[in-house]
Design a protein around this motif. Structure first.
Motif, mmCIF file in Angstrom:
data_model
loop_
_atom_site.group_PDB
_atom_site.id
_atom_site.type_symbol
_atom_site.label_atom_id
_atom_site.label_comp_id
_atom_site.label_asym_id
_atom_site.label_seq_id
_atom_site.Cartn_x
_atom_site.Cartn_y
_atom_site.Cartn_z
ATOM 1 N N SER A 290 36.201 47.935 42.133
ATOM 2 C CA SER A 290 35.097 47.518 41.262
ATOM 3 C C SER A 290 35.009 45.998 41.223
ATOM 4 O O SER A 290 36.010 45.296 41.367
ATOM 5 N N ARG A 291 33.812 45.510 41.027
ATOM 6 C CA ARG A 291 33.610 44.059 40.942
ATOM 7 C C ARG A 291 34.369 43.476 39.750
ATOM 8 O O ARG A 291 34.912 42.392 39.835
ATOM 9 N N ALA A 292 34.409 44.217 38.656
ATOM 10 C CA ALA A 292 35.124 43.750 37.464
ATOM 11 C C ALA A 292 36.627 43.617 37.749
ATOM 12 O O ALA A 292 37.245 42.619 37.366
ATOM 13 N N ALA A 293 37.198 44.595 38.425
ATOM 14 C CA ALA A 293 38.631 44.545 38.754
ATOM 15 C C ALA A 293 38.917 43.385 39.709
ATOM 16 O O ALA A 293 39.941 42.711 39.576
ATOM 17 N N ALA B 100 37.214 40.591 39.956
ATOM 18 C CA ALA B 100 37.072 39.341 39.194
ATOM 19 C C ALA B 100 38.294 39.088 38.323
ATOM 20 O O ALA B 100 38.758 37.952 38.200
ATOM 21 N N GLU B 101 38.828 40.155 37.735
ATOM 22 C CA GLU B 101 40.015 40.053 36.901
ATOM 23 C C GLU B 101 41.230 39.576 37.703
ATOM 24 O O GLU B 101 41.991 38.728 37.261
ATOM 25 N N SER B 102 41.398 40.156 38.882
ATOM 26 C CA SER B 102 42.559 39.800 39.698
ATOM 27 C C SER B 102 42.433 38.407 40.297
ATOM 28 O O SER B 102 43.432 37.785 40.638
ATOM 29 N N ALA B 103 41.208 37.899 40.409
ATOM 30 C CA ALA B 103 40.998 36.563 40.953
ATOM 31 C C ALA B 103 41.284 35.478 39.919
ATOM 32 O O ALA B 103 41.532 34.337 40.273
ATOM 33 N N SER B 104 41.244 35.846 38.632
ATOM 34 C CA SER B 104 41.463 34.817 37.602
ATOM 35 C C SER B 104 42.888 34.782 37.122
ATOM 36 O O SER B 104 43.795 35.284 37.554
#
Length: 72
Positions: free
Chosen positions: A63-66, A68-72
């Motif tokens: 998922s895009r949300a997952a 984005a979370e792992s990138a931050s």
């Protein structure tokens, strides 16, 4: 039936940028461009390096949300 929420169009690896398509697929523009019927609704999967339809699914969905979370 596959969950619509895990369709390729919702995946972090779904490249929705048609300009990227033309840049990554040599010769595509000679068929009319990524903006026309040659590609239609399909887009590039950056993981599998292939064109996929928005409603396609695969076991590597992220998922895009997952993402984005792992990138931050």
């Amino acid at each position: 039936m596959s969950d619509p929420a895990t369709a390729c169009r919702h995946c972090a690896r779904w490249a929705d940028d048609r300009a990227m398509l033309e840049a990554r697929i040599p010769g595509l523009a000679s068929f009319g461009s990524a903006y026309g019927a040659t590609v239609g609704e399909s887009r590039l999967c950056l993981l599998h390096d292939q064109l996929v339809m928005p409603r396609d699914h695969c076991r590597d969905f992220t998922s895009r949300a997952a993402a984005a979370e792992s990138a931050s």
